[in-house]
Design a protein around this motif. Sequence first.
Motif, mmCIF file in Angstrom:
data_model
loop_
_atom_site.group_PDB
_atom_site.id
_atom_site.type_symbol
_atom_site.label_atom_id
_atom_site.label_comp_id
_atom_site.label_asym_id
_atom_site.label_seq_id
_atom_site.Cartn_x
_atom_site.Cartn_y
_atom_site.Cartn_z
ATOM 1 N N ALA A 15 3.603 23.552 -39.473
ATOM 2 C CA ALA A 15 2.543 24.295 -40.151
ATOM 3 C C ALA A 15 2.684 24.138 -41.656
ATOM 4 O O ALA A 15 3.778 24.291 -42.212
ATOM 5 N N ARG A 16 1.572 23.830 -42.305
ATOM 6 C CA ARG A 16 1.554 23.724 -43.763
ATOM 7 C C ARG A 16 0.383 24.539 -44.300
ATOM 8 O O ARG A 16 -0.686 24.572 -43.692
ATOM 9 N N GLY A 17 0.574 25.155 -45.445
ATOM 10 C CA GLY A 17 -0.497 25.894 -46.080
ATOM 11 C C GLY A 17 -1.579 24.964 -46.601
ATOM 12 O O GLY A 17 -1.366 23.764 -46.785
ATOM 13 N N VAL A 18 -2.752 25.534 -46.863
ATOM 14 C CA VAL A 18 -3.881 24.714 -47.295
ATOM 15 C C VAL A 18 -3.582 24.019 -48.622
ATOM 16 O O VAL A 18 -4.143 22.951 -48.921
ATOM 17 N N GLU A 19 -2.685 24.576 -49.425
ATOM 18 C CA GLU A 19 -2.315 23.912 -50.678
ATOM 19 C C GLU A 19 -1.545 22.625 -50.424
ATOM 20 O O GLU A 19 -1.388 21.803 -51.330
ATOM 21 N N GLU A 20 -1.061 22.426 -49.195
ATOM 22 C CA GLU A 20 -0.366 21.202 -48.808
ATOM 23 C C GLU A 20 -1.202 20.388 -47.829
ATOM 24 O O GLU A 20 -0.672 19.626 -47.025
ATOM 25 N N SER A 21 -2.514 20.518 -47.922
ATOM 26 C CA SER A 21 -3.395 19.916 -46.919
ATOM 27 C C SER A 21 -3.281 18.395 -46.859
ATOM 28 O O SER A 21 -3.366 17.805 -45.777
ATOM 29 N N GLU A 22 -3.085 17.750 -48.004
ATOM 30 C CA GLU A 22 -3.012 16.287 -47.987
ATOM 31 C C GLU A 22 -1.723 15.820 -47.317
ATOM 32 O O GLU A 22 -1.720 14.820 -46.587
ATOM 33 N N ALA A 23 -0.626 16.533 -47.542
ATOM 34 C CA ALA A 23 0.618 16.209 -46.843
ATOM 35 C C ALA A 23 0.465 16.460 -45.347
ATOM 36 O O ALA A 23 0.940 15.672 -44.520
ATOM 37 N N ALA A 24 -0.211 17.552 -44.997
ATOM 38 C CA ALA A 24 -0.448 17.856 -43.588
ATOM 39 C C ALA A 24 -1.265 16.758 -42.923
ATOM 40 O O ALA A 24 -0.984 16.346 -41.789
ATOM 41 N N LEU A 25 -2.293 16.280 -43.630
ATOM 42 C CA LEU A 25 -3.140 15.233 -43.069
ATOM 43 C C LEU A 25 -2.344 13.944 -42.865
ATOM 44 O O LEU A 25 -2.447 13.304 -41.808
ATOM 45 N N ALA A 26 -1.548 13.565 -43.841
ATOM 46 C CA ALA A 26 -0.762 12.333 -43.726
ATOM 47 C C ALA A 26 0.214 12.418 -42.556
ATOM 48 O O ALA A 26 0.360 11.457 -41.788
ATOM 49 N N GLU A 27 0.891 13.555 -42.410
ATOM 50 C CA GLU A 27 1.833 13.728 -41.301
ATOM 51 C C GLU A 27 1.116 13.687 -39.959
ATOM 52 O O GLU A 27 1.605 13.079 -38.994
ATOM 53 N N ALA A 28 -0.041 14.343 -39.882
ATOM 54 C CA ALA A 28 -0.779 14.394 -38.620
ATOM 55 C C ALA A 28 -1.303 13.017 -38.224
ATOM 56 O O ALA A 28 -1.250 12.634 -37.045
#
Length: 208
Positions: A15-28
């Motif tokens: 889980a990542r906060g919306v402020e880390e959305s680009e990192a979340a997208l890359a990981e996903a």
Amino acid sequence: MAREGVRVACVQLAARGVEESEAALAEAVEAAERAGRRADLVVLPEATYPGYVLHDEPDFLADSWWERGVGAFGEVARTTGAYVVVGLIRTRSGRVRNSAALLGPDGRLLGVGDKSFLWHFDSRWFAPGTPSSVFELPFGQAGIFICADARMMEIPRRLAVEGAQLLIDPTALVLGPSGVNAQIEYLLEARAWENGSFLAVANKCGSE
């Protein structure tokens, strides 16, 4: 299911906060690509992008989040040849929805399902939407509901009555003070059992 041996990959993400959305997208995207090379269907969690807790982010961002997410995971589907179900945020009829997109092996958007039953804090950011229809896939019929929709037995039941043999549930489950979540403990199992359906659930770990 219509064809034996279907391979389903349920991708658990941090889980990542919306402020880390680009990192979340890359990981996903990276995780979905790995899974898609070995699976017919890849399922990712609720609000994979940009995140579940939107805080005070402007509503207008939901359109750009949706377009970016559909494009990124459509490319995953196209390059791996797998179907992909992923939780994304979008606007519909002027309201922000907690949705899931179904993408086909050619990268096209095949369908959308919205979260219908909102958990108590969901309504801070989202409006209730329309659950998915039943999709005819090469390996059988499938329907999508999202997380707390599992608490309303009528939502997955409708999908099963309309022919869904596979129920797909992107989630971002949380634990209460007791460390228990009824969906994990028995509701998901009950939804599969009472409908005679297979159930694919993808969740997050950690905290936003």
